[in-house]
Design a protein around this motif. Structure first.
Motif, short mmCIF file in Angstrom:
data_model
loop_
_atom_site.label_atom_id
_atom_site.label_comp_id
_atom_site.label_asym_id
_atom_site.label_seq_id
_atom_site.Cartn_x
_atom_site.Cartn_y
_atom_site.Cartn_z
N GLY A 52 0.81 -1.21 0.00
CA GLY A 52 0.00 0.00 0.00
C GLY A 52 0.84 1.26 0.00
O GLY A 52 0.52 2.24 -0.69
N LEU A 53 1.93 1.25 0.75
CA LEU A 53 2.81 2.41 0.80
C LEU A 53 3.51 2.64 -0.54
O LEU A 53 3.63 3.79 -1.00
CB LEU A 53 3.85 2.24 1.91
N VAL A 54 3.95 1.56 -1.17
CA VAL A 54 4.59 1.68 -2.49
C VAL A 54 3.60 2.20 -3.52
O VAL A 54 3.92 3.07 -4.34
CB VAL A 54 5.17 0.32 -2.92
N MET A 55 2.37 1.68 -3.48
CA MET A 55 1.34 2.13 -4.41
C MET A 55 1.03 3.61 -4.20
O MET A 55 0.86 4.37 -5.16
CB MET A 55 0.08 1.29 -4.24
N SER A 56 0.96 4.02 -2.95
CA SER A 56 0.69 5.41 -2.63
C SER A 56 1.79 6.32 -3.16
O SER A 56 1.53 7.34 -3.82
CB SER A 56 0.55 5.59 -1.12
N ALA A 57 3.04 5.97 -2.89
CA ALA A 57 4.17 6.78 -3.34
C ALA A 57 4.21 6.86 -4.87
O ALA A 57 4.51 7.92 -5.44
CB ALA A 57 5.48 6.20 -2.81
N SER A 58 3.87 5.76 -5.53
CA SER A 58 3.85 5.76 -7.00
C SER A 58 2.76 6.69 -7.53
O SER A 58 2.97 7.41 -8.52
CB SER A 58 3.61 4.34 -7.52
N GLY A 59 1.60 6.68 -6.88
CA GLY A 59 0.51 7.55 -7.30
C GLY A 59 0.85 9.02 -7.12
O GLY A 59 0.61 9.85 -8.01
#
Length: 210
Positions: free
Chosen positions: A45-52
């Motif tokens: 979730g953190l990786v997805m958030s940072a990517s967004g």
């Protein structure tokens, strides 16, 4: 019309990325204790958030640089493609973890909210994977040609190449920092109490997709 659509996409990605950072951050401390799958999903979730967030910042910085004539349209296109190549693998990789988790949550609880999230994650994962397979090879070729210097028309191209790299680094750093700030705030707000019981603010939150 195109500007309104882009603005809507930016707002949507900001909203989803903020939720992913909050939902993951809310279980940051707990995941350290539990470990295993919970820890893995939180980091997805953190990786997805940072990517967004990175995509949003990349878009805004590119538009500003082109509008200010610091980058040509061609180099703006290169910046978009380079940014895409940087974030697409983290998006797909973390997306598989989030997708699997959302399916398990939907099967276990079987309510509309979790089923809707699982459906969206299924669509987003398939879409992102297909888009990557379709566009990543040509994007990589274009980026490599741009930075190789073969097609440079003037000395300004070298300066613009450096600016693209700096702006991409800034966007990636901004995405990571924004996610970290939101996650830490959520971790404090939904912290485990001193007795080690359940989080103060209730039920498990499922990250969605960028």
């Amino acid at each position: 019309m195109n500007e309104l659509f882009l603005f809507g996409l930016l707002l949507l990605n900001l909203g989803i990325s903020s939720w992913n950072a909050y939902a993951s951050g809310a279980y940051l401390t707990e995941s350290k204790i539990i470990g295993g799958w919970t820890r893995f999903v939180v980091w997805c979730g953190l990786v997805m958030s940072a990517s967004g967030f990175t995509w949003v910042y990349m878009t805004v910085l590119t538009m500003i640089a082109v509008a200010g004539q610091w980058l040509t349209m061609e180099w703006g296109d290169v910046m978009f493609k380079l940014g895409y190549l940087i974030i697409i693998l983290p998006i797909i990789g973390s997306g598989f973890g989030i997708w699997a988790h959302s399916l398990a949550e939907a099967y276990r609880e079987r309510n509309f909210g979790n089923i809707a999230i699982a459906g969206w994650n299924t669509f987003a994962q398939a879409h992102n994977t297909w888009q990557a397979a379709s566009h990543a090879p040509s994007f990589l070729k274009d980026v490599m040609e741009a930075f190789s210097g073969k097609n440079r028309k003037s000395s300004k191209d070298g300066a613009m190449a450096m600016l693209v790299i700096l702006l991409v680094i800034l966007a990636v750093a901004g995405g990571a920092i924004t996610t970290g700030l939101i996650a830490r705030w959520a971790d404090r707000r939904v912290a485990l109490d001193v007795t080690g019981e359940a989080p103060m603010h209730g039920r498990r939150r499922t990250p969605v997709r960028a």
